[in-house]
Design a protein around this motif. Structure first.
Motif, PDB file in Angstrom:
ATOM      1  N   GLY A   1      36.066  35.217  13.581  1.00  0.00           N
ATOM      2  CA  GLY A   1      37.520  35.319  13.517  1.00  0.00           C
ATOM      3  C   GLY A   1      37.936  36.410  12.561  1.00  0.00           C
ATOM      4  O   GLY A   1      37.081  37.080  11.957  1.00  0.00           O
ATOM      5  N   ILE A   2      39.252  36.577  12.412  1.00  0.00           N
ATOM      6  CA  ILE A   2      39.773  37.544  11.446  1.00  0.00           C
ATOM      7  C   ILE A   2      39.303  37.100  10.064  1.00  0.00           C
ATOM      8  O   ILE A   2      39.420  35.919   9.715  1.00  0.00           O
ATOM      9  N   VAL A   3      38.804  38.036   9.322  1.00  0.00           N
ATOM     10  CA  VAL A   3      38.172  37.721   8.036  1.00  0.00           C
ATOM     11  C   VAL A   3      39.050  36.823   7.146  1.00  0.00           C
ATOM     12  O   VAL A   3      38.549  35.905   6.505  1.00  0.00           O
ATOM     13  N   HIS A   4      40.371  37.053   7.163  1.00  0.00           N
ATOM     14  CA  HIS A   4      41.243  36.266   6.285  1.00  0.00           C
ATOM     15  C   HIS A   4      41.666  34.931   6.885  1.00  0.00           C
ATOM     16  O   HIS A   4      42.407  34.176   6.276  1.00  0.00           O
ATOM     17  N   VAL A   5      41.228  34.681   8.098  1.00  0.00           N
ATOM     18  CA  VAL A   5      41.481  33.367   8.695  1.00  0.00           C
ATOM     19  C   VAL A   5      40.198  32.538   8.638  1.00  0.00           C
ATOM     20  O   VAL A   5      40.212  31.369   8.284  1.00  0.00           O
TER      21      VAL A   5
ATOM     22  N   SER B   1      52.798  40.158  12.950  1.00  0.00           N
ATOM     23  CA  SER B   1      51.859  40.809  12.042  1.00  0.00           C
ATOM     24  C   SER B   1      52.578  41.267  10.777  1.00  0.00           C
ATOM     25  O   SER B   1      53.700  40.841  10.506  1.00  0.00           O
ATOM     26  N   ASN B   2      51.963  42.146  10.008  1.00  0.00           N
ATOM     27  CA  ASN B   2      52.490  42.458   8.685  1.00  0.00           C
ATOM     28  C   ASN B   2      52.953  43.888   8.495  1.00  0.00           C
ATOM     29  O   ASN B   2      53.490  44.237   7.464  1.00  0.00           O
ATOM     30  N   ARG B   3      52.669  44.763   9.455  1.00  0.00           N
ATOM     31  CA  ARG B   3      53.040  46.170   9.248  1.00  0.00           C
ATOM     32  C   ARG B   3      53.771  46.724  10.449  1.00  0.00           C
ATOM     33  O   ARG B   3      53.312  46.569  11.586  1.00  0.00           O
TER      34      ARG B   3
ATOM     35  N   ALA C   1      46.448  43.399  18.591  1.00  0.00           N
ATOM     36  CA  ALA C   1      47.574  44.339  18.542  1.00  0.00           C
ATOM     37  C   ALA C   1      48.139  44.530  17.134  1.00  0.00           C
ATOM     38  O   ALA C   1      49.079  45.300  16.950  1.00  0.00           O
ATOM     39  N   CYS C   2      47.580  43.877  16.133  1.00  0.00           N
ATOM     40  CA  CYS C   2      48.045  44.127  14.771  1.00  0.00           C
ATOM     41  C   CYS C   2      47.801  45.572  14.379  1.00  0.00           C
ATOM     42  O   CYS C   2      48.616  46.190  13.734  1.00  0.00           O
ATOM     43  N   LEU C   3      46.647  46.099  14.764  1.00  0.00           N
ATOM     44  CA  LEU C   3      46.391  47.510  14.462  1.00  0.00           C
ATOM     45  C   LEU C   3      45.895  48.288  15.660  1.00  0.00           C
ATOM     46  O   LEU C   3      45.614  49.477  15.554  1.00  0.00           O
ATOM     47  N   ALA C   4      45.800  47.616  16.809  1.00  0.00           N
ATOM     48  CA  ALA C   4      45.544  48.326  18.060  1.00  0.00           C
ATOM     49  C   ALA C   4      44.305  49.206  18.037  1.00  0.00           C
ATOM     50  O   ALA C   4      44.295  50.313  18.546  1.00  0.00           O
TER      51      ALA C   4
ATOM     52  N   GLY D   1      50.072  36.736  16.403  1.00  0.00           N
ATOM     53  CA  GLY D   1      48.691  36.846  15.960  1.00  0.00           C
ATOM     54  C   GLY D   1      48.636  37.534  14.611  1.00  0.00           C
ATOM     55  O   GLY D   1      49.642  37.593  13.906  1.00  0.00           O
ATOM     56  N   SER D   2      47.465  38.035  14.229  1.00  0.00           N
ATOM     57  CA  SER D   2      47.163  38.740  12.979  1.00  0.00           C
ATOM     58  C   SER D   2      46.901  37.768  11.835  1.00  0.00           C
ATOM     59  O   SER D   2      47.279  36.597  11.894  1.00  0.00           O
ATOM     60  N   CYS D   3      46.303  38.286  10.769  1.00  0.00           N
ATOM     61  CA  CYS D   3      45.954  37.431   9.633  1.00  0.00           C
ATOM     62  C   CYS D   3      47.179  36.878   8.924  1.00  0.00           C
ATOM     63  O   CYS D   3      47.062  36.024   8.057  1.00  0.00           O
ATOM     64  N   THR D   4      48.381  37.354   9.291  1.00  0.00           N
ATOM     65  CA  THR D   4      49.599  36.803   8.690  1.00  0.00           C
ATOM     66  C   THR D   4      49.996  35.498   9.369  1.00  0.00           C
ATOM     67  O   THR D   4      50.345  34.524   8.713  1.00  0.00           O
TER      68      THR D   4
ATOM     69  N   GLY E   1      53.478  53.826  14.925  1.00  0.00           N
ATOM     70  CA  GLY E   1      52.236  53.854  15.694  1.00  0.00           C
ATOM     71  C   GLY E   1      51.224  52.774  15.352  1.00  0.00           C
ATOM     72  O   GLY E   1      50.108  52.774  15.863  1.00  0.00           O
ATOM     73  N   ARG E   2      51.586  51.836  14.499  1.00  0.00           N
ATOM     74  CA  ARG E   2      50.626  50.826  14.061  1.00  0.00           C
ATOM     75  C   ARG E   2      50.072  50.033  15.246  1.00  0.00           C
ATOM     76  O   ARG E   2      48.914  49.676  15.299  1.00  0.00           O
ATOM     77  N   GLN E   3      50.926  49.734  16.224  1.00  0.00           N
ATOM     78  CA  GLN E   3      50.479  48.909  17.353  1.00  0.00           C
ATOM     79  C   GLN E   3      50.154  49.747  18.584  1.00  0.00           C
ATOM     80  O   GLN E   3      50.081  49.236  19.692  1.00  0.00           O
TER      81      GLN E   3
HETATM   82  S1  SF4 Z   1      46.243  43.132   8.875  1.00  0.00           S
HETATM   83 FE1  SF4 Z   1      45.787  43.125  11.017  1.00  0.00          FE
HETATM   84  S2  SF4 Z   1      44.045  44.512  11.139  1.00  0.00           S
HETATM   85 FE2  SF4 Z   1      44.184  43.916   9.007  1.00  0.00          FE
HETATM   86  S3  SF4 Z   1      42.856  42.110   8.838  1.00  0.00           S
HETATM   87 FE3  SF4 Z   1      44.910  41.396   9.281  1.00  0.00          FE
HETATM   88  S4  SF4 Z   1      44.931  41.143  11.469  1.00  0.00           S
HETATM   89 FE4  SF4 Z   1      43.233  42.449  10.999  1.00  0.00          FE
END
Ligand code: SF4
Lengths: 196, 462
Positions: free
Chosen positions: B108-112, B423-425, B404-407, B340-343, B429-431
């Protein structure tokens, strides 16, 4: 790491605030497993249109500006921790980035790659920016030992801060790994007695 | 004895030594998380210099940034992504590092995945070559993102050379309004403080709003600390924290756990401890939030109008977004929604979305991607029957990853399209090249997907 002492050069003025590392190097270029080639992609989506043609409005494509100093707006390098951003800037040929504010991680990444982040006041920055924009031949001198940045031919200079340890590293071309590996005995002693 | 903050206590317990009186300190790192994108050059560096990995058993690896969210059982199609993933597997194998690779039940996403496995623990120090490592501060850990050179330093010595950051405290007290989620709280804070107010600081979040939050909510808040420039955010560990950690795979067990809890209870900031900077907010002022620009500080209450500002950066941002000062975002048609995303990709986020979506249908114009943060979250979504809700409403539940958080993978928002994203950013062009990101909570995202446009969720709920 390359040593850094002094540098005299013209500069490229990037008059934009909050330049984030996604702009410096977009994520789609992060698939490499080595550090090479990032310079070609620096500011990719500002330098080129989506069809691959050059964007003539972006300052990097204006041939009157050149040099190994990048002068950028406030809060440079925010966002992602990707060190690829520092590799891309170094890869393009810059040795110094000047801004009135740097994001923490970017600053550390720059220093670890022999790229000197020079933080100046807002007033100095806007003066410097307008001098470069109006005269692309403006010569700038950065002296790490004395911690000064000056605009040659004018009475404009400022001192900048850098921590003594990092300064010594840059001047001698050492990095933190050398330092840490030399302290393994101490680190092992810490591990043996840690009480949390 | 001098009064200490939570941050001071954890930091001071991890200082091995100092370079000189005022110089940087050698900080010991308990846990090092790595992923495929920011580790390969660090492995190369050590190999080139003939330095072994010092403490491989304190490293946990996952594949997340570059991974596809469909057909994960099949070989990865993109050759560069595949190579990066293979390189990670090779490096981990060679150095005896635990890797939860694509398809593994703990991937999974490292922060999850790290908090889920109990790798994240109060009072510890954690780093990862990823700026959103700040997420783990929700447990009262000092956790922050590092560059690849620093990844190599930790590989070589399990330590980093750092100057102690200054301290900042953000307190939010009072009662949150209906429909205001942890994501709104942090978007509100960043919209008030700006994107560099935290630079050089480590932030503690205090007050009853955070005390009342679940661990998932606290993680959402701490996750975005970096978006106001802070290296990390922290929340004092309490019973909610201990209950979350208990019995997880890598959590201490039995008597050991009890001893740890006794220690963790000593960590909260002492009364009267000093912070370099403090901010206070009233929970009642916060409303569901949305961003209109190209940095996370450009946020407004969902019903507000976009402010006017003459600075070139501000104008450039609005031009990129194709918005105008003075306009509202309500009723803007939206074709893409990403939850989605770690947020916001933990089970709680999908519960919020499912609760709203249940019995409704996704709007025809919307492509909606629901991407769980981990295999465990994915399994839980299915187990709790949320997948059925999503399927019936026409939503696509994908496989875990950053997506799609950073595509970096195939999940890209097309040029010029808007995406309401959890997501957080919202950087340019982030996505995906030319994509336009609007940050919001999972509730606002779900509502947008159902309506096909941004709606005033507050009105709707009342
Ligand atoms: S911010 Fe987006 S790209 Fe970075 S770890 Fe979280 S989900 Fe992955």
């Amino acid at each position: 790491m390359e040593k850094f002492t002094t540098l005299k050069s013209t500069a490229i003025p990037l008059n934009i605030e909050n330049v984030d590392t996604d702009q410096i190097i977009p994520a789609r270029f992060l698939k490499a497993t080595d550090k090479k080639g990032f310079g070609d992609q620096v500011f990719r989506d500002w330098r080129y249109h989506k069809d691959g043609s050059e964007n003539p409005e972006f300052v990097f494509n204006d041939s009157s500006y050149s040099g190994s100093i990048l002068v950028a707006g406030n809060n440079f390098g925010c966002g992602s921790s990707r060190e690829h951003a520092a590799w891309a800037i170094v890869g393009y040929g810059f040795k110094v980035v000047v801004s009135s504010f740097f994001a923490d991680i970017f600053k550390g990444n720059a220093l670890n790659n022999g790229l000197l982040p020079v933080q100046v006041t807002d007033i100095f920055l806007s003066d410097l920016m307008s001098k470069i924009i109006s005269n692309p031949q403006t010569q700038i001198e950065v002296n790490l030992k004395r911690q000064t940045i000056s605009v040659l031919g004018y009475d404009a200079y400022e001192n900048f801060e850098i921590d003594d340890y990092k300064k010594t590293c840059l001047i001698n071309g050492y990095d933190d790994i050398d330092y840490l590996v030399n302290h393994k005995t101490q680190i092992k002693a810490f591990e043996a007695q840690k009480n949390y | 004895m001098s009064k200490k903050t939570l941050f001071d206590k954890v930091w001071d317990a991890h200082v091995v030594s100092s370079v000189d009186d005022n110089g940087p300190q050698i900080l010991y790192v308990d846990k090092h998380l790595i992923h495929e994108v920011t580790s390969p050059q660090a492995f190369n560096e050590l190999e080139d210099r003939g330095i072994p990995i010092f403490r491989p058993d304190q490293i946990v690896a996952t594949a997340d940034h570059n991974t596809p969210t469909l057909n994960q059982d099949q070989p990865v199609r993109d050759p560069l992504s595949r190579q990066q993933l293979e390189q990670l597997s090779k490096n981990c194998k060679k150095n005896n590092i635990t890797l939860y690779e694509l398809g593994h039940q703990y991937n999974g996403i490292v922060h999850v995945m790290a908090p889920e496995l109990g790798v994240t623990q109060p009072g510890s120090t954690m780093v990862c070559g990823d700026s959103h490592t700040s997420t783990h501060g929700a447990f009262g850990a000092i956790a922050f993102g590092i560059g690849t050179s620093q990844v190599a330093q930790v590989f070589a010595s399990q330590c980093l050379l750092l100057t102690k950051p200054k301290s900042l405290r953000v307190s939010v007290n009072g009662k949150l309004k209906k429909g205001v989620l942890p994501k709104d709280v942090i978007l509100y804070i960043i919209s008030k403080l700006g994107t560099n107010s935290g630079t050089g600081y480590f932030c503690e979040y205090a007050g009853n709003v955070f005390e009342d939050m679940s661990m998932e909510g606290r993680m959402t808040v701490c996750n975005m600390s970096i978006e106001m420039g802070a290296r990390g955010g922290m929340i004092a560990p309490d019973e909610t924290t201990f209950a979350y950690v208990k019995d997880r795979k890598f959590a201490p067990k039995g008597k050991d756990f009890e001893n740890k809890v006794a220690y963790w209870k000593t960590l909260p900031t002492d009364k009267g401890a000093n912070f370099d900077k403090e901010y206070h907010f009233d929970a009642a002022d916060i409303e569901p939030m949305i961003t209109y620009g190209t940095n996370p500080g450009m946020g407004i209450k969902i019903s507000e109008t976009i402010p006017a500002d003459e600075t070139p950066s501000f104008k450039k941002a609005l031009e990129y977004m194709n918005f105008e000062a003075g306009e509202r975002l309500i009723n803007k048609p939206i074709n893409f929604v990403f939850i989605g995303s770690c947020t916001n990709s933990r089970i709680e986020d999908f519960r919020v979305a499912a609760k709203f979506i249940k019995g409704k249908k996704k709007a025809d114009n919307v492509t909606a991607w629901l991407v769980p943060g981990s295999k465990q979250v994915e399994a839980q979504i299915i187990e709790e029957g949320l997948k059925t809700v999503f399927d019936e409403a026409g939503f696509e539940l994908r496989q875990p990853g950053c997506s799609a958080c950073l595509a970096m993978n195939d999940d890209k928002i097309p040029q010029g399209q808007y995406c309401v994203s959890t997501s957080n950013r919202n950087f340019e062009g982030r996505q995906g090249q030319g994509s336009r990101t609007i940050l919001a909570s999972p509730l606002v995202a779900a509502a947008t997907a159902v309506e096909g446009k941004i709606i005033d969720i507050t009105k709707y709920l009342n």
